[in-house]
Scaffold this motif. Structure first.
Motif, mmCIF file in Angstrom:
data_model
loop_
_atom_site.group_PDB
_atom_site.id
_atom_site.type_symbol
_atom_site.label_atom_id
_atom_site.label_comp_id
_atom_site.label_asym_id
_atom_site.label_seq_id
_atom_site.Cartn_x
_atom_site.Cartn_y
_atom_site.Cartn_z
ATOM 1 N N SER A 33 -12.094 7.247 0.979
ATOM 2 C CA SER A 33 -12.461 6.074 1.775
ATOM 3 C C SER A 33 -11.380 5.002 1.686
ATOM 4 N N GLN A 34 -10.779 4.866 0.516
ATOM 5 C CA GLN A 34 -9.685 3.916 0.367
ATOM 6 C C GLN A 34 -8.478 4.337 1.199
ATOM 7 N N LEU A 35 -8.192 5.631 1.238
ATOM 8 C CA LEU A 35 -7.086 6.124 2.055
ATOM 9 C C LEU A 35 -7.352 5.876 3.538
ATOM 10 N N LEU A 36 -8.594 6.100 3.969
ATOM 11 C CA LEU A 36 -8.926 5.848 5.368
ATOM 12 C C LEU A 36 -8.866 4.363 5.705
ATOM 13 N N ALA A 37 -9.251 3.516 4.779
ATOM 14 C CA ALA A 37 -9.151 2.076 5.004
ATOM 15 C C ALA A 37 -7.684 1.657 5.142
ATOM 16 N N ALA A 38 -6.820 2.242 4.333
ATOM 17 C CA ALA A 38 -5.388 1.944 4.434
ATOM 18 C C ALA A 38 -4.829 2.444 5.766
ATOM 19 N N ALA A 39 -5.264 3.620 6.198
ATOM 20 C CA ALA A 39 -4.806 4.151 7.488
ATOM 21 C C ALA A 39 -5.291 3.264 8.635
ATOM 22 N N LEU A 40 -6.510 2.781 8.532
ATOM 23 C CA LEU A 40 -7.042 1.889 9.570
ATOM 24 C C LEU A 40 -6.269 0.571 9.597
ATOM 25 N N ALA A 41 -5.938 0.049 8.433
ATOM 26 C CA ALA A 41 -5.157 -1.197 8.370
ATOM 27 C C ALA A 41 -3.760 -0.993 8.950
ATOM 28 N N ALA A 42 -3.127 0.127 8.644
ATOM 29 C CA ALA A 42 -1.799 0.411 9.192
ATOM 30 C C ALA A 42 -1.855 0.585 10.703
ATOM 31 N N ALA A 43 -2.889 1.252 11.189
ATOM 32 C CA ALA A 43 -3.037 1.438 12.631
ATOM 33 C C ALA A 43 -3.282 0.102 13.328
#
Length: 74
Positions: A33-43
């Motif tokens: 979930s932390q990785l997906l949150a980081a991916a969402l922030a980068a996107a």
């Protein structure tokens, strides 16, 4: 949760089951979930900087969700 549910969904399966599986994965593997949150922030940052990238970023987010789903032990 939405990205995890989209990655867990399979043709012919119900969305209710995919969402339940996403909830179990989020509770059992918070690192994903932390990785997906980081991916969402980068996107979001990429789409903010260059608005035409908003559409291709959705594919990148889905790729990140599938990668997290594959590495999840659940």
């Amino acid at each position: 949760m939405g990205l995890r549910a989209a990655a867990a969904w399979r043709p012919g399966a119900s969305w209710r089951r995919a969402i339940a599986h996403a909830g179990r994965c989020a509770a059992g593997a918070p690192r994903g979930s932390q990785l997906l949150a980081a991916a969402l922030a980068a996107a979001a940052a990429g789409a903010w900087a260059l608005p035409p990238l908003a559409v291709p970023m959705t594919g990148c987010l889905q790729l990140a969700a599938v990668a997290v789903q594959r590495r999840s032990p659940l």
